[in-house]
Design a protein around this motif. Structure first.
Motif, short mmCIF file in Angstrom:
data_model
loop_
_atom_site.label_atom_id
_atom_site.label_comp_id
_atom_site.label_asym_id
_atom_site.label_seq_id
_atom_site.Cartn_x
_atom_site.Cartn_y
_atom_site.Cartn_z
N THR A 195 30.70 95.14 17.78
CA THR A 195 31.03 93.70 17.79
C THR A 195 32.16 93.34 18.76
OG1 THR A 195 32.49 94.10 15.88
CG2 THR A 195 30.28 93.24 15.40
N TRP A 196 32.76 94.32 19.45
CA TRP A 196 33.97 94.06 20.25
C TRP A 196 33.76 92.96 21.29
CZ3 TRP A 196 38.96 94.83 19.85
CH2 TRP A 196 39.76 94.63 20.98
N GLY A 247 40.14 98.55 12.47
CA GLY A 247 39.16 99.61 12.23
C GLY A 247 38.05 99.58 13.26
N THR A 248 37.29 100.68 13.31
CA THR A 248 36.18 100.82 14.27
C THR A 248 35.01 101.52 13.56
OG1 THR A 248 37.09 102.92 15.04
CG2 THR A 248 37.71 100.97 16.30
N THR A 249 34.48 100.87 12.53
CA THR A 249 33.44 101.51 11.73
C THR A 249 32.25 101.98 12.57
OG1 THR A 249 34.08 100.15 9.87
CG2 THR A 249 31.92 101.17 9.72
N SER A 250 31.85 101.19 13.58
CA SER A 250 30.69 101.58 14.39
C SER A 250 31.09 102.44 15.59
CB SER A 250 29.94 100.33 14.87
OG SER A 250 30.78 99.56 15.71
N ASP A 294 31.95 97.73 26.99
CA ASP A 294 32.70 96.86 27.90
C ASP A 294 33.94 96.38 27.17
OD1 ASP A 294 33.72 94.91 29.53
OD2 ASP A 294 31.82 93.86 29.84
N ALA A 295 35.11 96.75 27.66
CA ALA A 295 36.35 96.35 26.98
C ALA A 295 36.70 94.88 27.23
CB ALA A 295 37.51 97.24 27.43
N GLU A 296 35.94 94.22 28.12
CA GLU A 296 36.15 92.79 28.40
C GLU A 296 37.56 92.53 28.94
OE1 GLU A 296 33.73 90.64 28.26
OE2 GLU A 296 32.25 91.47 26.89
#
Ligand code: NAP
Length: 322
Positions: free
Chosen positions: A226-227, A244-247, A253-255
């Motif tokens: 979702t980032w 958090g980073t569940t996925s 892409d860090a945008e």
């Protein structure tokens, strides 16, 4: 005593290292106290531990669980604060580089008893059940700090909560609403989107769907999946608070261009302080807002709770009782 603990790690099959059995009774050193556990709640952190994330091999066997409510040595009803500062640390314990969470260095809460520094217990008001109080120390405290401390959000602000079904996400929705925010939420699952509306979201969307307006802030716990959407959902000058980073943490892409061009703030958030836990307890006591519990199980059936969380088949918190 009875305990649910990690005996081995497996990144593919985390439940293979989970044992429901017996461990020695803890002995509280000076300055620590013993809490008799009545209820404890499951966090994604406990699954990470079984995968070997945040827990060292030498620390095994390790009783899992960060959160608990129960009785202190004087028989008072208490909530356990899970962040253990290093000896002598003063100030915000989440900034102590040597802090740990229960079940990382010190034995966790999925047991008959847990020992913690005496400062790590907070009075439980009678208005909260042991099950509700057991949801607060990790997921709910994290949500509180994300919204009101790191996010600095105030009534009238618009916030997007990604991954509506999670323990932290449901807390963000309920607390955001209680704090007067306009709450948007996303979920991959239609039934979870419906539930999110029921617990206080004003508007819900499919994961990664385009929003009708840009938001003041995004609360991010999903990570890679979702980032990009989170960054694109923000108004110029908006902020993303991530805990958090569940996925997964490795984004496609860090945008970065959008981050500088729109002057966005990316703010990390981890747990909260004992004082913030006390404030959260007061907020719930006064407002009537309550943690959302997906289901409650006797602690000796903990394996079923872990399996449900691993499948992502949860809306709100899973609570174990003794
Ligand atoms: N930094 C801290 O102090 C702190 C404290 C607590 C938790 N955390 C972290 O925050 C995260 C959430 O914790 P939790 O206990 O709330 O976990 P959880 O209850 O398992 O929730 C995870 C949620 O993430 C969403 N999700 C998972 N994979 C996804 C994907 N591929 N695409 C879109 N959404 C996805 C799901 O929402 P939907 O099914 O609704 O889409 C799910 O409900 C974890 O990574 C945990 O380690 C950090």
């Amino acid at each position: 005593m009875f305990a649910v603990y990690a005996d081995a790690f497996s990144s593919d099959d985390p439940l293979s290292g989970l044992v429901v059995g017996e461990r020695p009774d803890p002995v509280a050193p000076d300055g620590w106290t013993t809490v008799t556990v009545k209820a404890a709640s499951l966090n994604h952190h406990d699954l990470w531990s079984l995968r070997g994330v945040g827990l060292r091999e030498e620390a095994l066997p390790m009783i899992l669980g960060c959160d608990a409510s129960g009785y202190d040595e004087a028989g008072n009803e208490v909530v356990v604060h899970a962040v253990i500062p290093s000896p002598g640390w003063t100030g915000d314990e989440t900034l102590d580089p040597k802090r740990s969470l229960l079940s990382e260095r010190h034995q966790g809460t999925f047991a008959d008893k847990v020992i913690v520094p005496t400062a790590n217990v907070v009075p439980k008001p009678a208005s909260l059940s042991f099950e509700e109080a057991a949801c607060l120390p990790t997921a709910w405290l994290t949500a509180y700090r994300m919204l009101f401390v790191q996010g600095g959000l105030t009534a009238g602000d618009t916030v997007l909560v990604q991954g509506a079904g999670g323990g932290v996400a449901t807390a963000l929705i309920v607390l955001g609403r209680a704090g007067g925010l306009r709450v948007f939420a996303t979920s991959r699952d239609e039934a979870k989107r419906e539930r999110a509306l029921e617990i206080g979201a004003h508007e819900v969307y499919e994961s990664n769907a385009r929003l009708p307006v840009k938001v003041d802030a995004v609360m991010e716990t999903v990570g890679r999946a979702t980032w990009s959407h989170s960054i694109r959902a923000l108004r110029p000058g908006g902020k993303i608070v991530i805990s958090g980073t569940t996925s997964g943490p490795n984004v496609d892409d860090a945008e970065l261009t959008r981050i500088f061009f729109l002057q966005l703030s990316v703010i990390g958030s981890t747990m909260g302080t004992r004082q913030e836990l006390a404030s959260l307890v007061t907020l719930l006591d006064a407002s009537g807002a309550r943690p959302l519990i997906d289901h409650t199980l006797p602690m000796d059936q903990a394996r079923d709770g872990f399996a449900a969380m691993a499948k992502g088949d949860v809306f709100g918190k899973i609570v174990f009782t003794r």
